[in-house]
Scaffold this motif. Structure first.
Motif, PDB file in Angstrom:
ATOM      1  N   ASN A  37      -7.196   4.439   6.281  1.00 17.44           N
ATOM      2  CA  ASN A  37      -7.278   4.878   4.878  1.00 17.44           C
ATOM      3  C   ASN A  37      -8.080   3.963   3.961  1.00 17.44           C
ATOM      4  O   ASN A  37      -8.211   4.268   2.768  1.00 17.44           O
ATOM      5  N   TYR A  38      -8.627   2.841   4.476  1.00 20.67           N
ATOM      6  CA  TYR A  38      -9.209   1.856   3.562  1.00 20.67           C
ATOM      7  C   TYR A  38     -10.619   1.414   3.950  1.00 20.67           C
ATOM      8  O   TYR A  38     -11.028   0.287   3.664  1.00 20.67           O
ATOM      9  N   LYS A  40      -5.527  -0.768  -1.572  1.00 29.63           N
ATOM     10  CA  LYS A  40      -6.700   0.026  -1.955  1.00 29.63           C
ATOM     11  C   LYS A  40      -7.518  -0.686  -3.024  1.00 29.63           C
ATOM     12  O   LYS A  40      -8.747  -0.792  -2.928  1.00 29.63           O
ATOM     13  N   THR A  94      -9.250  -3.817  -1.402  1.00 34.79           N
ATOM     14  CA  THR A  94     -10.378  -3.526  -0.505  1.00 34.79           C
ATOM     15  C   THR A  94     -11.587  -3.033  -1.290  1.00 34.79           C
ATOM     16  O   THR A  94     -12.727  -3.421  -0.993  1.00 34.79           O
ATOM     17  N   GLU A  95     -11.372  -2.205  -2.282  1.00 37.76           N
ATOM     18  CA  GLU A  95     -12.492  -1.676  -3.063  1.00 37.76           C
ATOM     19  C   GLU A  95     -13.185  -2.771  -3.861  1.00 37.76           C
ATOM     20  O   GLU A  95     -14.424  -2.838  -3.901  1.00 37.76           O
ATOM     21  N   TRP A 127       0.838  -1.191   0.000  1.00 37.47           N
ATOM     22  CA  TRP A 127       0.000   0.000   0.000  1.00 37.47           C
ATOM     23  C   TRP A 127       0.879   1.250   0.000  1.00 37.47           C
ATOM     24  O   TRP A 127       2.097   1.176   0.171  1.00 37.47           O
TER      25      TRP A 127
END
Length: 454
Positions: free
Chosen positions: A165-166, A110, A113-114, A90
């Motif tokens: 952040n995620y 990122k 996770t998305e 990351w």
């Protein structure tokens, strides 16, 4: 978690899921000899770092990963954000040794996770305490207090960064405590900060021993046991070991031994992998019993075809038989080892048949509940049955196994399935007097055929 503990609503997704995907992926996949190749083969650090920084997996498609995981029946996943080699997947503000700042130029955490969240899967992150590049981690606070403080701050900052952040993180898997302990790492204090950032998160047990804080002990490695009290769930590795006092999750490989992509590794058969899932569900009860099944994607970012083949076959089995796995309350109600495994849900008992013998009749002893219906779940066929006391005789079974994997019979009772003493206490357990009474009443006491004294 202690005896009598009730799983809070925020964690019930875990016990309902039963099946998660572990993803070991990083620049080590380029060597094709396991995720710990740097240490185990004592590679040159500089040469390893140069190749790691050049790593650029052009075929990484997180949406395809998520699609495959969903179709295979997984309910959550856990990605190695940073393994023991220290390379981060990351965009970390605390190092440039990452996929985002080196050749790939991508924040893989990122993207993962998305994509997985979009597919409806719960999100897990793996993070290793250990970093083989950093001498101060191994020297520790006694030998290098200043260096150790820098390393510990780095570790804490990265964990908090991942949880900031995620989006929502459901599952967090620490690893690699050795040779430090919870007091060195201040892992108890870090957990408090993690829960402030992610109130619903589940955190595993690999957090080290604490000598300063009463009752906080954790194995920090591969075992499972009632003494390991720090962390929300246990993590038996390469083993299925149930825990009575907290959630637990068995992490297993799809190959014979190693976690990341290995050229030439041998693959376990699909039925072996499915049996591990069934065993976890059978032993799980309301306090866990999940299987976290691993895949090691190739260096260029693809799931190996051998894994996909096996995972999708299990997924097709779950499409038909998933109610015997997801959200079940454990099983092994009666002695059933000669046939297979059992799970339960509400008023239903599921017989997962590992060994199909082709006979039309199946005898199930020690079921005391009144049976209302019996169905071969695999085909939807209703099966005739007779019940005499605590013995159930099921008839009408086909000669040929109706699936290449494990057929399942669903038994619907008039209440929660219940058993007698023989079901509650098994072979090699309990008071041996019950065995003596059984032999005495049924045949006598002598060595002769009829049991009578001469």
């Amino acid at each position: 978690m202690r005896e009598g503990f009730v799983v809070p609503d925020k964690w019930k997704w875990f016990t309902e899921s039963r099946y998660g995907l572990f993803i070991h992926w990083g620049p080590y996949a380029q060597w094709g000899r396991g995720e710990q190749v740097l240490f185990r083969e004592h590679l040159n650090h500089e040469e390893y770092a140069e190749q790691a920084c050049a790593w650029n997996p052009r075929h990484f498609d997180p949406e395809l990963w998520a699609y495959t995981a969903k179709k295979a029946g997984f309910k959550y996943a856990c990605l190695t954000t940073r393994h023991h080699d220290g390379f981060c997947l990351w965009d970390s503000a605390f190092t440039d040794y990452s996929s985002a700042k080196q050749a790939a130029g991508r924040d893989f955490v990122k993207e993962y996770t998305e994509a997985f969240r979009k597919a409806g899967l719960r999100i897990g992150l793996y993070y290793s305490w250990i970093d083989w590049r950093l001498p101060a981690y191994f020297d520790g606070p006694q030998k290098d207090p200043e260096g150790w403080e820098i390393v510990r701050t780095y570790l804490h900052n990265q964990v908090k960064e991942l949880l900031t952040n995620y989006g929502q993180i459901d599952h967090f898997f620490f690893d690699g405590v050795w040779p430090r302990n919870a007091d060195d790492l201040q892992s108890v204090e870090l957990l408090e900060e993690m829960r402030k950032l992610q109130p619903n998160i589940l955190i595993n047990n690999r957090l080290g021993y604490s000598n300063k804080i009463d009752g906080y002990r954790a194995d920090g490695g591969i075992g499972a046991g009632d003494s390991d009290t720090l962390g929300d769930f246990g993590t038996p590795e390469h083993a299925i070991a149930s825990e009575a006092t907290r959630l637990w999750e068995s992490c297993q490989v799809t190959t014979w031994r190693l976690w990341s992509h290995v050229i030439g590794e041998r693959w376990r058969n699909t039925d072996v992998l499915l049996d591990m899932l069934c065993e976890c569900a059978e032993k799980g009860g309301k306090h866990g019993g999940n299987l976290l099944l691993n895949v090691g994607p190739t260096a260029d970012g693809q799931f190996p075809p051998e894994f996909v083949e096996r995972a999708l076959e299990i997924g097709r089995w779950l499409d038909v038989h998933g109610e015997a796995i997801y959200g079940t309350d454990g099983g092994s109600l009666t002695e059933f080892i000669t046939r297979g495994r059992q799970t339960m849900k509400d008023n239903k008992l599921y017989l997962i048949i590992r060994f199909w013998d082709g006979r039309p009749e199946l005898r199930l002893a020690d079921l005391t509940s009144r049976v209302l219906d019996v169905e071969l779940l695999t085909t939807g066929q209703s099966l005739p049955f007779e019940q005499d006391g605590d013995t159930l005789i099921i008839n009408g079974l086909p000669r040929e196994a109706p699936t290449r994997l494990f057929p399942v019979i669903r038994i619907t009772c008039d209440g929660k399935p219940a058993t007698n003493e023989w079901g509650e206490v098994r072979l090699w357990e309990g008071d041996p007097e019950r065995v003596a009474a059984w032999a005495r009443e049924r045949r006598g006491a002598s060595v002769y055929v009829d049991g009578r004294e001469r």
